[in-house]
Design a protein around this motif. Structure first.
Motif, mmCIF file in Angstrom:
data_model
loop_
_atom_site.group_PDB
_atom_site.id
_atom_site.type_symbol
_atom_site.label_atom_id
_atom_site.label_comp_id
_atom_site.label_asym_id
_atom_site.label_seq_id
_atom_site.Cartn_x
_atom_site.Cartn_y
_atom_site.Cartn_z
ATOM 1 N N THR A 38 122.777 -42.478 -2.682
ATOM 2 C CA THR A 38 123.190 -43.824 -2.246
ATOM 3 C C THR A 38 123.848 -44.586 -3.384
ATOM 4 O OG1 THR A 38 120.968 -44.666 -2.746
ATOM 5 C CG2 THR A 38 121.401 -43.975 -0.486
ATOM 6 N N ASN A 39 123.328 -44.428 -4.605
ATOM 7 C CA ASN A 39 123.952 -45.090 -5.753
ATOM 8 C C ASN A 39 125.349 -44.544 -6.004
ATOM 9 O OD1 ASN A 39 121.773 -46.764 -6.200
ATOM 10 N ND2 ASN A 39 120.838 -45.440 -7.745
ATOM 11 N N ASP A 40 125.542 -43.236 -5.828
ATOM 12 C CA ASP A 40 126.867 -42.637 -5.994
ATOM 13 C C ASP A 40 127.832 -43.175 -4.939
ATOM 14 O OD1 ASP A 40 125.974 -41.174 -8.131
ATOM 15 O OD2 ASP A 40 125.658 -39.318 -7.002
ATOM 16 N N GLN A 70 119.912 -41.155 -5.812
ATOM 17 C CA GLN A 70 121.131 -40.905 -6.561
ATOM 18 C C GLN A 70 122.347 -40.853 -5.636
ATOM 19 O OE1 GLN A 70 121.257 -40.862 -9.929
ATOM 20 N NE2 GLN A 70 123.478 -40.887 -9.613
ATOM 21 N N GLY A 90 120.990 -54.796 -6.473
ATOM 22 C CA GLY A 90 121.103 -53.485 -7.104
ATOM 23 C C GLY A 90 119.959 -53.204 -8.058
ATOM 24 N N ARG A 109 127.701 -46.116 -3.473
ATOM 25 C CA ARG A 109 128.026 -47.505 -3.820
ATOM 26 C C ARG A 109 129.030 -47.565 -4.971
ATOM 27 N NH1 ARG A 109 121.663 -49.212 -3.565
ATOM 28 N NH2 ARG A 109 121.464 -49.112 -1.286
ATOM 29 N N SER A 146 120.233 -50.434 -10.225
ATOM 30 C CA SER A 146 120.815 -49.581 -11.247
ATOM 31 C C SER A 146 121.635 -50.442 -12.195
ATOM 32 C CB SER A 146 121.702 -48.509 -10.601
ATOM 33 O OG SER A 146 122.620 -47.976 -11.535
ATOM 34 N N LEU A 184 125.360 -49.945 -11.674
ATOM 35 C CA LEU A 184 125.891 -50.603 -10.482
ATOM 36 C C LEU A 184 126.001 -52.115 -10.661
ATOM 37 C CD1 LEU A 184 124.171 -48.743 -7.497
ATOM 38 C CD2 LEU A 184 126.619 -48.933 -7.918
ATOM 39 N N ILE A 206 125.582 -55.649 -3.770
ATOM 40 C CA ILE A 206 125.246 -54.641 -4.786
ATOM 41 C C ILE A 206 124.799 -55.334 -6.070
ATOM 42 C CG2 ILE A 206 126.183 -52.802 -6.249
ATOM 43 C CD1 ILE A 206 128.002 -52.028 -3.908
ATOM 44 N N ASP A 255 116.379 -46.336 -2.838
ATOM 45 C CA ASP A 255 117.455 -46.015 -3.767
ATOM 46 C C ASP A 255 117.341 -44.567 -4.203
ATOM 47 O OD1 ASP A 255 119.134 -48.433 -4.432
ATOM 48 O OD2 ASP A 255 117.124 -49.277 -4.651
#
Length: 474
Positions: free
Chosen positions: A33-35, A31, A72, A37, A74, A77, A68, A29
């Motif tokens: 990849t989180n952005d 930033q 997930g 998603r 986050s 997320l 997700i 994970d």
């Protein structure tokens, strides 16, 4: 035509990125990849929720959103995917009642059940999953859950609440609670329209094919063990707020260490998620009890078969658990606030310890005419009867059950006054609320009569004050 082709091409472009989202689930994970998603979730919302005539996501897109939520790491997320899935289910339900205009026979519109069988589902509840299906489910940790996976999810949440320490309050724990809440919402959304239509048509097949009936009938779980874990969860969640809010370790860890064991955002979110999880457990139990009631009707009418199996009614299991584990009695009654079933549980608990007539016929196996709240209070007006019950269950338990039953009765009475023609309990309409209040006070006087030193619990005092206030105003 032009707008629809645009929407299809937009959906196609979103689906092209879906595989990247799925493939990246196991990656580290970052930033970026989180952005990606989050951008994917926003794109699905823009194409399916925002427009008045949005297009339903494909199964592959649904799976990516669910993944997700499920894996997930986050908080942002997890909450975004949870909210999006619930909104999508409202816009594109898997089961619903549709108005059908029967113009040939009459001008009135009739309701007809609609089940979208090709729709994606977070559950995989086939009769017996093959080895290949199990291997596929293990490879894809974001895939649909079977009955054993759902049970394991509940057990994991129980472990977190049982540990009662700040280390347990992490993103994974919160994610499991959000996941559980979503799955219960799916079970409810599938069951309610089916059960509503069953009451009209008496077509048991509608409920036989419901997700919750297939989940409970699966051989992969122990039904009673599943219910015990649900009761354990609901009683533990009742204590979590008090235990966590007075735990100073969170402040010490966050102030004294760079590696925070108790993240502030997680701690704040946990308080609200805990309450919502409590509601979801109660919702799940109510769904099972409603299913039991409908199945009982189907049994009496001969609509069920051997394939439907035999299950102990949930109310009986709850009463047994509350009887042999009094530690969860007060927490359960405090959290479980659905008046119809709360009153039913309290009544059946009492009548379990009340002497039955020595001679009974087959037709008298059901509840007797006195098996109502009014009948129970009249039973307690007799000191001998009170003495017999108190000797078996104790004064404190009797006070708790009676006070909670009174609260549930008042709630039901209020609902029946606001919605005419609806009766949610077995109460005799001829018994007035004034008589109930008088008998309520008389029942607590019987407790005092047995033992002059009996201390009335705070909840009992509240019930007595409420009863006296109703009498004084009327």
């Amino acid at each position: 035509m032009e707008s629809s082709s645009r929407s299809r091409s937009h959906a196609g472009s979103i689906e092209e990125n879906t595989m990247a989202i799925i493939d990246a689930a196991g990656a580290k994970d970052t930033q970026d990849t989180n952005d990606d998603r989050m951008a994917f979730l926003e794109a699905v919302r823009a194409s399916s929720i925002v427009p008045e005539t949005g297009t339903a996501p494909t199964n592959k897109m649904f799976e990516a959103i669910f993944q997700i939520l499920k894996v997930g790491k986050s908080l942002e997320l997890i909450m975004a995917s949870y909210q999006l899935l619930n909104e999508l289910d409202k816009c594109f339900p898997r089961a619903y009642l549709s108005n059908v205009d029967k113009s040939n026979s009459s001008c009135t519109a009739l309701l007809e059940p609609v089940v979208v069988k090709e729709a994606w589902s977070p559950f995989s509840l086939g009769s017996d999953a093959t080895c290949g299906e199990r291997q596929t489910a293990n490879k894809n940790s974001g895939g649909p859950l079977d009955s054993s996976g759902f049970h394991l999810l509940i057990q994991n949440i129980v472990k977190v609440t049982d540990e009662m320490n700040s280390q347990a309050l992490n993103i994974k724990s919160l994610g499991n609670m959000f996941l559980f809440q979503y799955l219960v919402n799916v079970l409810e959304g599938d069951f309610l329209p089916r059960n509503s239509m069953y009451k009209e048509t008496m077509n048991w097949t509608l409920l036989r094919e419901s997700l919750i009936n297939m989940l409970l009938g699966s051989r992969k779980i122990s039904y009673k063990g599943f219910i015990k874990d649900c009761l354990s969860l609901i009683s533990r969640l009742c204590h979590v707020y008090a235990g966590f809010s007075h735990d100073p370790s969170c402040e010490e860890n966050s102030a004294g260490k760079q590696h925070e064991k108790c993240d502030t955002a997680v701690a704040i979110a946990f308080l609200e998620v805990k309450n919502c999880t409590c509601i979801s457990v109660q919702k799940l139990l109510v769904l099972i009890m409603e299913l039991d009631m409908s199945k009982k009707k189907a049994d009496m009418q001969g609509h069920t078969t051997r394939a439907d199996g035999v299950r102990t009614p949930l109310v009986e299991i709850i009463i047994d658990e509350l009887t042999y584990n009094e530690d969860i009695l007060s927490p359960f009654l405090q959290v479980f606030n659905e008046p119809k079933w709360k009153l039913e549980i309290a009544l059946q608990y009492f009548w379990k310890y009340i002497s039955k007539p020595s001679v009974r016929t087959r037709r008298s196996n059901g509840p007797t005419e006195d098996a109502t709240f009014g009948g129970l209070l009249k039973y307690f007006s007799n000191n001998t009867n009170t003495k017999n019950v108190i000797r078996k269950i104790g004064t404190e338990v009797a006070q708790l059950l009676l006070a909670h039953a009174f609260q549930a009765y008042l709630s039901l009475s209020s609902e029946q006054q606001s919605v005419k023609g609806i009766s949610n309990s077995k109460e005799d309409a001829s018994i007035s609320s004034l008589e109930i209040c008088k008998n309520m006070i008389s029942a607590f006087n019987s407790f005092r009569g047995k033992d002059g030193h009996v201390e009335i619990l705070p909840l009992g005092k509240e019930a007595l004050f409420t009863a006296a206030t109703i009498l004084s105003t009327k």
